[in-house]
Design a protein around this motif. Structure first.
Motif, mmCIF file in Angstrom:
data_model
loop_
_atom_site.group_PDB
_atom_site.id
_atom_site.type_symbol
_atom_site.label_atom_id
_atom_site.label_comp_id
_atom_site.label_asym_id
_atom_site.label_seq_id
_atom_site.Cartn_x
_atom_site.Cartn_y
_atom_site.Cartn_z
ATOM 1 N N GLU A 1 -10.253 36.471 -1.485
ATOM 2 C CA GLU A 1 -9.586 37.775 -1.402
ATOM 3 C C GLU A 1 -10.429 38.859 -2.069
ATOM 4 O O GLU A 1 -10.616 39.954 -1.512
ATOM 5 C CB GLU A 1 -8.218 37.678 -2.077
ATOM 6 N N ASP A 2 -10.950 38.575 -3.261
ATOM 7 C CA ASP A 2 -11.790 39.540 -3.972
ATOM 8 C C ASP A 2 -13.085 39.800 -3.216
ATOM 9 O O ASP A 2 -13.564 40.936 -3.130
ATOM 10 C CB ASP A 2 -12.115 39.031 -5.375
ATOM 11 N N GLN B 1 -8.564 30.887 -2.976
ATOM 12 C CA GLN B 1 -7.954 31.986 -2.224
ATOM 13 C C GLN B 1 -8.177 33.325 -2.913
ATOM 14 O O GLN B 1 -8.491 34.336 -2.262
ATOM 15 C CB GLN B 1 -6.456 31.721 -2.038
ATOM 16 N N LYS B 2 -8.042 33.342 -4.227
ATOM 17 C CA LYS B 2 -8.266 34.579 -4.981
ATOM 18 C C LYS B 2 -9.739 34.998 -4.905
ATOM 19 O O LYS B 2 -10.063 36.183 -4.764
ATOM 20 C CB LYS B 2 -7.834 34.372 -6.422
ATOM 21 N N GLU C 1 -10.712 34.395 6.682
ATOM 22 C CA GLU C 1 -9.360 33.877 6.454
ATOM 23 C C GLU C 1 -9.435 32.469 5.873
ATOM 24 O O GLU C 1 -10.082 31.584 6.445
ATOM 25 C CB GLU C 1 -8.581 33.863 7.768
ATOM 26 N N ASN D 1 -13.620 39.485 0.055
ATOM 27 C CA ASN D 1 -13.332 40.269 1.257
ATOM 28 C C ASN D 1 -13.195 41.754 0.925
ATOM 29 O O ASN D 1 -13.703 42.619 1.642
ATOM 30 C CB ASN D 1 -12.052 39.774 1.928
ATOM 31 N N ALA D 2 -12.499 42.054 -0.170
ATOM 32 C CA ALA D 2 -12.300 43.444 -0.561
ATOM 33 C C ALA D 2 -13.621 44.092 -0.943
ATOM 34 O O ALA D 2 -13.907 45.238 -0.565
ATOM 35 C CB ALA D 2 -11.310 43.524 -1.714
ATOM 36 N N GLU E 1 -13.297 40.025 6.526
ATOM 37 C CA GLU E 1 -11.953 39.598 6.902
ATOM 38 C C GLU E 1 -11.892 38.087 7.097
ATOM 39 O O GLU E 1 -11.182 37.588 7.963
ATOM 40 C CB GLU E 1 -11.526 40.324 8.191
#
Length: 246
Positions: free
Chosen positions: A146-147, A142-143, A157, A149-150, A155
């Motif tokens: 998240e990184d 997940q991390k 999921e 995507n940023a 986006e």
């Protein structure tokens, strides 16, 4: 359209393309992976990619007849090969998948690549008790997403953890496979992450990427944003042709 309009349009298109350049995004990660498999211990590419992106070669640790052998979980109907044949197969699977896809049911021998058992607490000491190995690897995946995507302005999921292999690498190198939802079409698609971890010392998120070479297109943005990019491209092409004809 005047030249000022074209410049403004180009700037908007560039910004949009940077976050929506789907095929280039996938190809670049695949190129990095393919290159990393060819890196030697010396040479210019080593400084460019870094050792943590190397695909570690598979090698044999123990055979069933060795005194330190501990029997791994395998399928007796599949594991019917010699130690050399198993080593050849392991090397092929590691090279073809960068170590992410290994069918451990075929191996009686023990190699440097290992399967992570998601329901166990094998890595509970590295996480927050009483989490399972699956819980721990889910947090890492997940991390990573998240990184990613940023960084890539995506986006995607997170859906669920699928599996993970690992090997030792000045810590533990986890090769994690998980699933995401692509907001473009709402479809579930496979992702991969490479994470190096050492308890209470560091967590290094090396890369996160769409699973390469499976014939699936990844977008990572809503369909309306994709349509906007395509419209901008058409407008820029038209505006350029108009200026050229003047």
């Amino acid at each position: 359209f005047g030249k000022g309009d074209i410049i403004a349009l180009e700037m908007e298109l560039t910004a949009t393309s940077s976050s929506l350049n789907f095929e280039t995004y996938q190809a670049s990660e695949s190129s990095i992976t393919n290159a990393s498999a060819k890196i030697t211990n010396c040479g210019p590419d080593r400084k460019v990619l870094g050792w943590n992106r190397w695909v570690e070669p598979a090698f044999l640790l123990w055979k069933p007849e060795d005194p330190d052998y501990e029997r791994p979980v395998y399928d007796p109907e599949k594991a019917k090969f010699t130690a050399q044949e198993e080593l050849d197969r392991m090397r092929e699977e590691v090279n073809q998948s960068d170590g992410f896809d290994i069918d451990f049911d075929y191996y009686r021998c023990v190699f440097n690549y290992h399967r992570a058992y998601l329901d166990d607490v094998e890595f509970g000491e590295f996480g927050n008790e009483p989490e399972t190995t699956g819980d721990f690897l889910t947090r890492l995946a997940q991390k990573s997403l998240e990184d990613n995507n940023a960084k890539e302005k995506r986006e995607f999921e997170f859906v669920r953890l699928v599996k993970s292999n690992f090997h030792f690498s000045a810590g533990l190198m986890f090769l994690i496979t998980f699933e995401v939802i692509d907001p473009y079409d709402g479809k579930i698609k496979p992702f991969q992450a490479r994470v190096r971890y050492l308890n209470d010392t560091f967590t290094e998120y090396i890369f996160c990427r769409p699973k390469p070479n499976i014939g699936v297109k990844y977008y990572g943005n809503a369909k309306t944003n994709v349509a906007k990019k395509q419209r901008l491209e058409s407008e820029l092409l038209y505006a350029t042709s108009m200026v050229s004809s003047e």
